[in-house]
Design an enzyme around this catalytic site. Structure first.
Site, mmCIF file in Angstrom:
data_model
loop_
_atom_site.group_PDB
_atom_site.id
_atom_site.type_symbol
_atom_site.label_atom_id
_atom_site.label_comp_id
_atom_site.label_asym_id
_atom_site.label_seq_id
_atom_site.Cartn_x
_atom_site.Cartn_y
_atom_site.Cartn_z
ATOM 1 N N HIS A 193 0.824 -1.215 0.000
ATOM 2 C CA HIS A 193 0.000 0.000 0.000
ATOM 3 C C HIS A 193 0.853 1.257 0.000
ATOM 4 O O HIS A 193 0.543 2.235 -0.677
ATOM 5 C CB HIS A 193 -0.956 0.000 1.202
ATOM 6 C CG HIS A 193 -2.265 -0.631 0.879
ATOM 7 N ND1 HIS A 193 -2.425 -1.985 0.798
ATOM 8 C CD2 HIS A 193 -3.472 -0.087 0.568
ATOM 9 C CE1 HIS A 193 -3.677 -2.256 0.463
ATOM 10 N NE2 HIS A 193 -4.332 -1.121 0.309
ATOM 11 N N LYS B 125 -10.503 -7.000 7.992
ATOM 12 C CA LYS B 125 -11.254 -7.089 9.244
ATOM 13 C C LYS B 125 -10.880 -5.891 10.091
ATOM 14 O O LYS B 125 -9.760 -5.385 10.007
ATOM 15 C CB LYS B 125 -10.961 -8.399 9.976
ATOM 16 C CG LYS B 125 -9.486 -8.700 10.204
ATOM 17 C CD LYS B 125 -9.057 -8.685 11.632
ATOM 18 C CE LYS B 125 -7.585 -9.046 11.775
ATOM 19 N NZ LYS B 125 -7.019 -8.780 13.082
#
Lengths: 188, 280
Positions: A39, A104
């Site tokens: 990322h 999550k």
């Protein structure tokens, strides 16, 4: 629990806008893996106005760093990692055209706002159900940043990958709504 | 004096790294089954079913329960009459971790420096806590610890006047704020007293206690029961999607404290509460 909605990637804005927090989803098609280190690189490329090594427009990123595959396995165990660590980068990716994220844990307001503005969805996979989830992955290939090992970007093919819509593109937040139903306020 | 050769330590640690990551302890499996029976939320029940099925697949196929095969935390109880020969204990343990994570196809999750962040490539070094105990055995608990739940842990130096209410508030707020992040249903380890670092180590030891076995100290056992109720009242539930079962257990360890201090540490453990004990 509602009947699961069957979805196939890639997503259009319209596909995403139909989803509501709390919907259960069985996802099939191609998804891409990416976590912290990947990322950071994708974000820096976008900030510099450069091309990404993978076209992620309309695509879904799964926040996962799998275990190494044993001989005969497509992929090792592959459950979701905590999404909040990607919050610093996610709004930029969503603005670029990313339509979905699988992980999550809680997202921050900037990510939720970006999902609303650009039309993206955050899907929850069951944390720790990594051996079970790996069974729904039928193909795996490293497509970028091989040097990152487990954090490399992989192209996965999934079949009926079990998910729940946590944050929809209208501000719905199933973590907040679900917890509110069961919270007991202690006296005193 | 009894000789223990480092090669036997390396081999035992390697095997334990693998089995700890593949086989969820029976008490945890039972706690998940009990949780399924007690959970009221339909989604929560489904999450419990997924976790029970996941543990079964991992055990039967010898694959990791979770892709985060953890920082290898090792508690070493070294008998004062044991004599480790052929090398040094720390190297032997790390060699075992290296071997276990490679041969067991476990993920390598350790970076050499917390800010430079280059992966060591073999999951070493382990975090080793050692203590000298009577006897001539070497007892090792291998507890791979995932980052997601570790990140939600915390330590606070309370004032003695904050008392038990301060402790309860700190624990419950931490669990509530953590929400879905640490993969609930969780096990909450609480260390109260001692010094700052001792409270943290007690909290880590507390998560390793068998589920369902209360503290030997009546005060702490009563506190465990109350904290479990309060933590489950948060409604966080399985996977943080709302439900009755947020924690499978709250375990408290305590130690004498300084007249000025009330340290409290909370270590959050995900439902993949992996640990394996070996005795050499």
């Amino acid at each position: 629990m509602s009947e699961p909605i069957r979805l196939t990637t890639p997503f259009s804005e319209q596909d995403v806008r139909k989803l509501k927090a709390g919907d259960t989803v069985l996802l099939s098609g191609v998804i891409y893996t990416g976590r912290d280190a990947a990322h950071k690189r994708l974000y820096e490329l976008l900030q510099a106005g450069k091309e990404l090594p993978v076209d992620l427009k309309g695509q879904v990123i799964y926040y996962v760093g799998p275990t190494p595959a044993k001989p005969g396995q497509v992929i090792g165990s592959a459950g979701p990692t905590t999404s909040g660590r990607m919050d610093a980068y996610a709004p930029t990716l969503i603005a670029y055209g990313l339509r979905g994220m699988i992980g999550k844990g809680l997202r921050n307001q900037a990510v939720i706002d970006a999902m609303k503005e650009h039309g993206a969805v955050y899907l929850g996979a069951t944390g720790g159900a990594a051996a079970l989830l790996a069974k729904r992955i039928t193909a795996c290939e490293v497509v970028a940043y091989e040097d990152l090992g487990t954090e490399a970007i992989r192209r996965l093919v999934v079949v009926d990958f079990p998910l729940i819509v946590v944050n929809d593109s209208h501000g719905g937040d199933f973590y907040r709504e679900g917890v509110k139903l069961y919270e007991r306020v202690s006296p005193g | 004096m009894r000789d223990i050769h480092v090669s036997s330590i390396t081999e035992a640690v390697a095997q334990a790294c693998m089995s700890a990551n593949y086989v969820l302890p029976q008490d945890v499996v039972h706690a998940l089954e009990n949780g399924l029976a007690k959970e009221e939320s339909a989604i929560g029940k489904d999450i419990f079913c997924q976790l029970i099925e996941n543990a079964k697949i991992a055990r039967e196929e010898s694959v990791p329960i979770c892709q985060d095969t953890g920082f290898t935390v090792i508690f070493a109880k070294i008998g004062q009459d044991a004599h480790i020969v052929g090398g040094n204990l720390v190297d032997a343990i790390n060699e075992g971790v290296r071997k276990g994570y490679k041969e067991g196809y476990l993920r390598k999750s350790i970076v050499a420096h917390p800010l430079e962040r280059v992966n060591t490539g073999d999951n070493t070094p382990a975090v080793i806590h050692s203590e000298i105990v009577p006897g001539d055995e070497l007892r090792l608990i291998i507890a791979p610890k995932g980052g997601g739940s570790e990140n939600m842990s915390g330590v606070k130096m309370l004032k003695p006047s904050d008392g038990v209410e301060g402790v309860k508030k700190f624990v419950v707020e931490l669990v509530k704020t953590a929400g879905s992040n640490p993969c609930p249903p969780i096990i909450v380890g609480v260390g109260i007293g001692g010094t700052m670092e001792m409270a943290a180590i007690m909290a880590k030891k507390a998560v390793l206690r068998e589920i369902g076995r209360p503290s030997d100290k009546p005060y702490d056992a009563a506190l465990e029961e109350e904290l479990l109720r309060l933590v489950n009242d948060t409604g966080v539930g399985p996977a943080g999607l709302g439900g009755r079962i947020t924690a499978l257990a709250v375990n408290v360890e305590s130690y004498p404290a300084h007249i000025a201090s009330l340290p409290v540490a909370v270590n959050i453990q995900c439902h993949a509460a992996r640990h394996k004990e070996i005795v050499l």
